[in-house]
Design an enzyme around this catalytic site. Structure first.
Site, PDB file in Angstrom:
ATOM      1  N   ARG A   1       0.844  -1.201   0.000  1.00  0.00           N
ATOM      2  CA  ARG A   1       0.000   0.000   0.000  1.00  0.00           C
ATOM      3  C   ARG A   1       0.876   1.248   0.000  1.00  0.00           C
ATOM      4  O   ARG A   1       0.573   2.241  -0.651  1.00  0.00           O
ATOM      5  CB  ARG A   1      -0.938   0.007   1.209  1.00  0.00           C
ATOM      6  CG  ARG A   1      -1.657   1.343   1.396  1.00  0.00           C
ATOM      7  CD  ARG A   1      -2.764   1.304   2.418  1.00  0.00           C
ATOM      8  NE  ARG A   1      -2.405   0.617   3.634  1.00  0.00           N
ATOM      9  CZ  ARG A   1      -1.667   1.140   4.628  1.00  0.00           C
ATOM     10  NH1 ARG A   1      -1.179   2.362   4.521  1.00  0.00           N
ATOM     11  NH2 ARG A   1      -1.425   0.438   5.708  1.00  0.00           N
TER      12      ARG A   1
ATOM     13  N   TYR B   1     -16.371  16.920 -15.111  1.00  0.00           N
ATOM     14  CA  TYR B   1     -16.904  15.559 -15.108  1.00  0.00           C
ATOM     15  C   TYR B   1     -17.926  15.412 -13.986  1.00  0.00           C
ATOM     16  O   TYR B   1     -17.728  15.902 -12.872  1.00  0.00           O
ATOM     17  CB  TYR B   1     -15.754  14.567 -14.953  1.00  0.00           C
ATOM     18  CG  TYR B   1     -16.169  13.152 -14.659  1.00  0.00           C
ATOM     19  CD1 TYR B   1     -17.072  12.484 -15.484  1.00  0.00           C
ATOM     20  CD2 TYR B   1     -15.666  12.477 -13.553  1.00  0.00           C
ATOM     21  CE1 TYR B   1     -17.458  11.181 -15.209  1.00  0.00           C
ATOM     22  CE2 TYR B   1     -16.034  11.177 -13.278  1.00  0.00           C
ATOM     23  CZ  TYR B   1     -16.943  10.539 -14.103  1.00  0.00           C
ATOM     24  OH  TYR B   1     -17.330   9.262 -13.826  1.00  0.00           O
TER      25      TYR B   1
ATOM     26  N   ASP C   1      -7.542  18.851 -14.334  1.00  0.00           N
ATOM     27  CA  ASP C   1      -7.781  17.492 -14.831  1.00  0.00           C
ATOM     28  C   ASP C   1      -7.339  17.490 -16.292  1.00  0.00           C
ATOM     29  O   ASP C   1      -7.974  18.105 -17.148  1.00  0.00           O
ATOM     30  CB  ASP C   1      -9.268  17.152 -14.703  1.00  0.00           C
ATOM     31  CG  ASP C   1      -9.591  15.733 -15.143  1.00  0.00           C
ATOM     32  OD1 ASP C   1      -8.831  15.173 -15.961  1.00  0.00           O
ATOM     33  OD2 ASP C   1     -10.611  15.201 -14.694  1.00  0.00           O
TER      34      ASP C   1
ATOM     35  N   LYS D   1      -8.509   6.360 -19.209  1.00  0.00           N
ATOM     36  CA  LYS D   1      -8.873   6.849 -20.538  1.00  0.00           C
ATOM     37  C   LYS D   1      -7.699   6.725 -21.511  1.00  0.00           C
ATOM     38  O   LYS D   1      -7.235   5.627 -21.797  1.00  0.00           O
ATOM     39  CB  LYS D   1      -9.391   8.279 -20.417  1.00  0.00           C
ATOM     40  CG  LYS D   1     -10.404   8.506 -19.278  1.00  0.00           C
ATOM     41  CD  LYS D   1     -11.611   7.587 -19.329  1.00  0.00           C
ATOM     42  CE  LYS D   1     -12.755   8.002 -18.423  1.00  0.00           C
ATOM     43  NZ  LYS D   1     -12.504   7.988 -16.989  1.00  0.00           N
TER      44      LYS D   1
END
Length: 385
Positions: A49, A101, A173, A198
């Protein structure tokens, strides 16, 4: 930082070979923990992690591609954005650009509002309006350019200038453009966020998010949040993302070439009221886009006129797939009002221009003429009798 040009850096950036085995493709370290030599002594890795060699590879790579210093990989784009929002505290306010978004709006509106972190939607094309909204509570501006889904373009330099003047953070973004087309850190932005699901992944086979910054203090805070919250990118997905990025340059060139051709076709079609694509010369953001990005990207939105049924169009494409997401090698069709931006209340959607007849097209790398033929037959079938 390797002093390579972009197309070389895509392939040879980051950790390109395994230091132990010299494997050409960096291996998947599918482990949760690591043997330690003694108490307080380890090889640099304790628990995956916190740190994993395969995740290190993608984090180093994205930092180099964005001309940053520090990269962080997350389990999704929303995990990355949420980490950025977690930098703020109760009473802070974030100004967000219109057309962000829908998931970005949702997490601020439904999650961070619980911690009294507030937001306001601003049309950031109007820099005077933006600056007038900055008070002592405002700690950051968060924006997209081109924005999702109306492809509105804002001047990164102008927004950075305002942010620095008022000593607040600028967060972008950069999903639509990728570092192949646009380098926000070079223009002074503090934090770059990606939904790597994406274009960076590029094959619709992974979900991932990334953050990049040049600022050491911000990096320390982001790294602490990444480890503490724990929404990190898994080793296998890190491997897939590195592999996907190797072909980013070739794919983005084809995405952009196809999108411009299709945007020109749609702009002339009698069924279309309006086309949103920032590299059309008729687009209001064209000059700014040309100044701050290499091309217009692979995303187009358009509005059908009243003589055509948008639902029928969405149901009748043959090559183009009706689906959420974007940026894959295949072309995807989306109805923002009921899909990607459905979480935004209808009155706000309409106010910012997301109409019921708006369709978003993620242009893939298929043959452009085949895509145009597919759109043509679907539009014909959508004509109302």
């Amino acid at each position: 930082m390797k002093n390579y040009k972009m197309d070389t850096l895509l392939i040879h950036g980051g950790a390109t070979t395994d230091p132990r085995t010299k494997a050409v493709n960096f291996p998947i370290y599918q482990t949760s923990t690591y043997a330690q030599q003694a108490l307080g002594q380890n090889s640099g890795y304790e628990y995956s992690r916190t740190k994993n060699p395969t995740r290190d590879a993608i984090e180093t790579l994205i930092a180099e591609l964005e001309n940053g210093q520090f990269g962080f990989a997350f389990a999704s784009g929303m995990a990355a954005s949420s980490c950025a929002f977690s930098l703020f505290k109760s009473g802070d306010k974030i100004l967000i650009s219109s057309n962000v978004y829908g998931g970005t709006f949702r997490v601020l509106d439904k999650v961070f509002s619980n911690f009294e972190i507030t937001y306001e939607i601003i049309d950031m094309r109007d820099v005077k309006l933006l600056e007038s909204k900055i008070d002592s509570c405002v700690k950051a501006i968060f924006f997209e350019t081109p924005a999702n889904p109306l492809m509105q373009v804002v001047s990164i330099k102008e927004l950075v200038k305002i942010a620095k003047k008022h000593k607040i953070l600028s967060i972008i973004d950069n999903t639509f453009m990728t570092p192949y087309l646009q380098k926000p850190l070079d223009l002074g932005v503090d934090i770059v966020v990606h939904s790597a699901t994406k274009y960076l992944g590029g094959h619709s086979d992974l979900v991932a998010g990334l953050i990049v910054t040049k600022d050491k203090n911000l990096a320390e805070r982001i790294g602490f949040l990444q480890n503490s919250i724990g929404a990190v990118l898994a080793p296998f997905d890190s491997f897939l993302l590195v592999r996907g990025i190797k072909t980013l340059g070739l794919r983005m060139q084809k995405h952009c070439e196809n999108a411009l051709k299709i945007a020109n076709f749609l702009e002339k079609h009698k069924a279309i009221d309006r086309v949103y694509y920032p590299f059309l010369k008729s687009d209001e953001g064209y000059e700014i886009q040309k100044a701050q990005a290499k091309a217009g990207g692979g995303m187009i939105s358009f509005e059908l006129n009243k003589n055509y049924d948008y639902k029928k169009l969405c149901q009748n494409t043959r090559i183009i797939v009706l689906a959420e997401s974007l940026g894959g090698v295949e072309s995807l069709l989306c109805h923002p009002a009921s899909m990607t931006h459905a979480s935004i209340p209808k009155e706000i959607r309409e106010e910012i221009g997301i109409k019921e007849n708006l369709i978003r097209l993620s242009v893939g790398i298929e043959d452009a003429d085949d895509l145009i033929a597919d759109l043509t037959q679907a539009i014909d079938l959508a004509k109302k009798s």
